[in-house]
Design a protein around this motif. Structure first.
Motif, PDB file in Angstrom:
ATOM      1  N   MET A   1     -36.068  46.420  36.737  1.00 50.23           N
ATOM      2  CA  MET A   1     -34.648  46.626  36.612  1.00 50.23           C
ATOM      3  C   MET A   1     -33.941  45.348  37.073  1.00 50.23           C
ATOM      4  O   MET A   1     -34.151  44.902  38.189  1.00 50.23           O
ATOM      5  CB  MET A   1     -34.207  47.820  37.460  1.00 50.23           C
ATOM      6  N   ASP A   2     -33.105  44.808  36.217  1.00 48.00           N
ATOM      7  CA  ASP A   2     -32.417  43.560  36.542  1.00 48.00           C
ATOM      8  C   ASP A   2     -30.921  43.795  36.761  1.00 48.00           C
ATOM      9  O   ASP A   2     -30.451  44.933  36.747  1.00 48.00           O
ATOM     10  CB  ASP A   2     -32.668  42.508  35.458  1.00 48.00           C
ATOM     11  N   SER A   3     -30.182  42.706  36.944  1.00 48.22           N
ATOM     12  CA  SER A   3     -28.753  42.827  37.240  1.00 48.22           C
ATOM     13  C   SER A   3     -27.978  43.447  36.080  1.00 48.22           C
ATOM     14  O   SER A   3     -26.993  44.161  36.304  1.00 48.22           O
ATOM     15  CB  SER A   3     -28.169  41.460  37.612  1.00 48.22           C
ATOM     16  N   THR A   4     -28.421  43.212  34.850  1.00 52.02           N
ATOM     17  CA  THR A   4     -27.759  43.823  33.690  1.00 52.02           C
ATOM     18  C   THR A   4     -27.913  45.337  33.731  1.00 52.02           C
ATOM     19  O   THR A   4     -26.957  46.076  33.465  1.00 52.02           O
ATOM     20  CB  THR A   4     -28.318  43.252  32.373  1.00 52.02           C
ATOM     21  N   ASP A   5     -29.097  45.818  34.072  1.00 46.78           N
ATOM     22  CA  ASP A   5     -29.317  47.261  34.207  1.00 46.78           C
ATOM     23  C   ASP A   5     -28.434  47.845  35.310  1.00 46.78           C
ATOM     24  O   ASP A   5     -27.875  48.933  35.157  1.00 46.78           O
ATOM     25  CB  ASP A   5     -30.783  47.572  34.492  1.00 46.78           C
ATOM     26  N   HIS A   6     -28.285  47.122  36.409  1.00 46.92           N
ATOM     27  CA  HIS A   6     -27.403  47.577  37.496  1.00 46.92           C
ATOM     28  C   HIS A   6     -25.962  47.677  37.000  1.00 46.92           C
ATOM     29  O   HIS A   6     -25.255  48.637  37.332  1.00 46.92           O
ATOM     30  CB  HIS A   6     -27.491  46.641  38.701  1.00 46.92           C
ATOM     31  N   GLU A   7     -25.536  46.693  36.217  1.00 45.19           N
ATOM     32  CA  GLU A   7     -24.175  46.729  35.666  1.00 45.19           C
ATOM     33  C   GLU A   7     -23.997  47.925  34.734  1.00 45.19           C
ATOM     34  O   GLU A   7     -22.956  48.591  34.766  1.00 45.19           O
ATOM     35  CB  GLU A   7     -23.873  45.433  34.909  1.00 45.19           C
ATOM     36  N   ILE A   8     -25.000  48.187  33.918  1.00 48.94           N
ATOM     37  CA  ILE A   8     -24.941  49.338  33.006  1.00 48.94           C
ATOM     38  C   ILE A   8     -24.831  50.632  33.797  1.00 48.94           C
ATOM     39  O   ILE A   8     -24.012  51.502  33.487  1.00 48.94           O
ATOM     40  CB  ILE A   8     -26.156  49.356  32.058  1.00 48.94           C
ATOM     41  N   LEU A   9     -25.646  50.767  34.828  1.00 52.17           N
ATOM     42  CA  LEU A   9     -25.590  51.980  35.654  1.00 52.17           C
ATOM     43  C   LEU A   9     -24.212  52.143  36.290  1.00 52.17           C
ATOM     44  O   LEU A   9     -23.667  53.248  36.317  1.00 52.17           O
ATOM     45  CB  LEU A   9     -26.675  51.955  36.725  1.00 52.17           C
ATOM     46  N   ALA A  10     -23.645  51.064  36.800  1.00 54.60           N
ATOM     47  CA  ALA A  10     -22.321  51.139  37.424  1.00 54.60           C
ATOM     48  C   ALA A  10     -21.272  51.596  36.410  1.00 54.60           C
ATOM     49  O   ALA A  10     -20.412  52.422  36.731  1.00 54.60           O
ATOM     50  CB  ALA A  10     -21.943  49.790  38.026  1.00 54.60           C
ATOM     51  N   LEU A  11     -21.348  51.085  35.193  1.00 54.75           N
ATOM     52  CA  LEU A  11     -20.399  51.501  34.152  1.00 54.75           C
ATOM     53  C   LEU A  11     -20.567  52.985  33.818  1.00 54.75           C
ATOM     54  O   LEU A  11     -19.583  53.710  33.678  1.00 54.75           O
ATOM     55  CB  LEU A  11     -20.598  50.659  32.887  1.00 54.75           C
ATOM     56  N   LEU A  12     -21.807  53.425  33.690  1.00 55.02           N
ATOM     57  CA  LEU A  12     -22.059  54.817  33.323  1.00 55.02           C
ATOM     58  C   LEU A  12     -21.725  55.789  34.448  1.00 55.02           C
ATOM     59  O   LEU A  12     -21.370  56.936  34.190  1.00 55.02           O
ATOM     60  CB  LEU A  12     -23.504  54.994  32.852  1.00 55.02           C
ATOM     61  N   VAL A  13     -21.829  55.344  35.693  1.00 51.19           N
ATOM     62  CA  VAL A  13     -21.418  56.202  36.813  1.00 51.19           C
ATOM     63  C   VAL A  13     -19.922  56.461  36.715  1.00 51.19           C
ATOM     64  O   VAL A  13     -19.447  57.575  36.968  1.00 51.19           O
ATOM     65  CB  VAL A  13     -21.795  55.562  38.170  1.00 51.19           C
ATOM     66  N   GLU A  14     -19.163  55.466  36.318  1.00 51.74           N
ATOM     67  CA  GLU A  14     -17.712  55.625  36.178  1.00 51.74           C
ATOM     68  C   GLU A  14     -17.339  56.403  34.930  1.00 51.74           C
ATOM     69  O   GLU A  14     -16.376  57.153  34.925  1.00 51.74           O
ATOM     70  CB  GLU A  14     -17.024  54.261  36.171  1.00 51.74           C
ATOM     71  N   ASP A  15     -18.090  56.218  33.843  1.00 49.29           N
ATOM     72  CA  ASP A  15     -17.782  56.892  32.583  1.00 49.29           C
ATOM     73  C   ASP A  15     -19.077  57.119  31.814  1.00 49.29           C
ATOM     74  O   ASP A  15     -19.528  56.261  31.061  1.00 49.29           O
ATOM     75  CB  ASP A  15     -16.804  56.060  31.744  1.00 49.29           C
ATOM     76  N   GLY A  16     -19.666  58.278  32.004  1.00 48.04           N
ATOM     77  CA  GLY A  16     -20.930  58.615  31.358  1.00 48.04           C
ATOM     78  C   GLY A  16     -20.834  58.734  29.848  1.00 48.04           C
ATOM     79  O   GLY A  16     -21.849  58.793  29.170  1.00 48.04           O
ATOM     80  N   ARG A  37     -31.368  49.432  26.487  1.00 44.54           N
ATOM     81  CA  ARG A  37     -31.441  49.428  27.952  1.00 44.54           C
ATOM     82  C   ARG A  37     -31.144  50.814  28.527  1.00 44.54           C
ATOM     83  O   ARG A  37     -31.811  51.262  29.460  1.00 44.54           O
ATOM     84  CB  ARG A  37     -30.495  48.378  28.531  1.00 44.54           C
ATOM     85  N   VAL A  38     -30.138  51.501  27.980  1.00 46.48           N
ATOM     86  CA  VAL A  38     -29.822  52.847  28.464  1.00 46.48           C
ATOM     87  C   VAL A  38     -31.008  53.783  28.202  1.00 46.48           C
ATOM     88  O   VAL A  38     -31.393  54.570  29.070  1.00 46.48           O
ATOM     89  CB  VAL A  38     -28.523  53.390  27.827  1.00 46.48           C
ATOM     90  N   GLN A  39     -31.596  53.686  27.020  1.00 48.88           N
ATOM     91  CA  GLN A  39     -32.762  54.529  26.719  1.00 48.88           C
ATOM     92  C   GLN A  39     -33.926  54.220  27.655  1.00 48.88           C
ATOM     93  O   GLN A  39     -34.627  55.137  28.100  1.00 48.88           O
ATOM     94  CB  GLN A  39     -33.167  54.358  25.261  1.00 48.88           C
ATOM     95  N   ASN A  40     -34.132  52.945  27.983  1.00 46.80           N
ATOM     96  CA  ASN A  40     -35.190  52.583  28.936  1.00 46.80           C
ATOM     97  C   ASN A  40     -34.880  53.122  30.337  1.00 46.80           C
ATOM     98  O   ASN A  40     -35.779  53.596  31.034  1.00 46.80           O
ATOM     99  CB  ASN A  40     -35.372  51.065  28.986  1.00 46.80           C
TER     100      ASN A  40
END
Length: 148
Positions: A1-16, A37-40
């Motif tokens: 899991m890299d920084s891009t995945d962390h950014e994706i998670l942060a975005l989805l926590v705010e708006d799934g 990335r979301v599917q992974n």
């Protein structure tokens, strides 16, 4: 899991419900890359499920109470499972001392809270102590799990 995945998670926590295209635009990757990335993240268990945050006050659940319930150690799992299945229990945790439960209850009014405690807590042979604190105001609400 890299920084891009962390950014994706942060975005989805705010708006799934954020689209793959919007995720990509927000962090500078393609829609296809965001989708992959979301599917992974889902396939590897980082994302367990997508859900919503409901305003309990609009659902006629205006009383929010937090209970710390001390239970006999041998019965903690059984008591936890029983309480977790109640519709008024919104969250329940077994704490590190292995004899305490932390429980959040949402009910209509004080009468409903009193009825809940009498029906499910008071007089229970495995519950040895109960502390209850009422929510006065919500300042910050956790959404989507722990912040990453």
């Amino acid at each position: 899991m890299d920084s891009t995945d962390h950014e994706i998670l942060a975005l989805l926590v705010e708006d799934g419900r954020m689209s793959f295209a919007d995720i990509g635009r927000s962090i500078g990757i393609t829609r296809a890359s965001a989708r992959e990335r979301v599917q992974n993240l889902m396939g590897n268990g980082f994302i367990e499920k997508f859900t919503i945050v409901v305003n309990p006050g609009l659902l006629d659940k205006s009383v929010s109470a937090f209970f710390d319930v001390q239970v006999t150690a041998q019965a903690i799992v059984i008591v936890a499972e029983t309480l977790a299945n109640l519709k008024d229990v919104s969250s329940l945790y077994i704490m590190s001392d292995m004899c305490s439960l932390h429980m959040h209850v949402l009910v209509k009014d004080m009468g409903a809270l009193e009825a809940f405690t009498h029906a499910h807590l008071f007089g229970h042979p495995d519950i040895v102590n109960i502390q209850c604190k009422m929510l006065m105001s919500r300042i910050k609400q956790r959404r989507g799990g722990p912040r990453i």
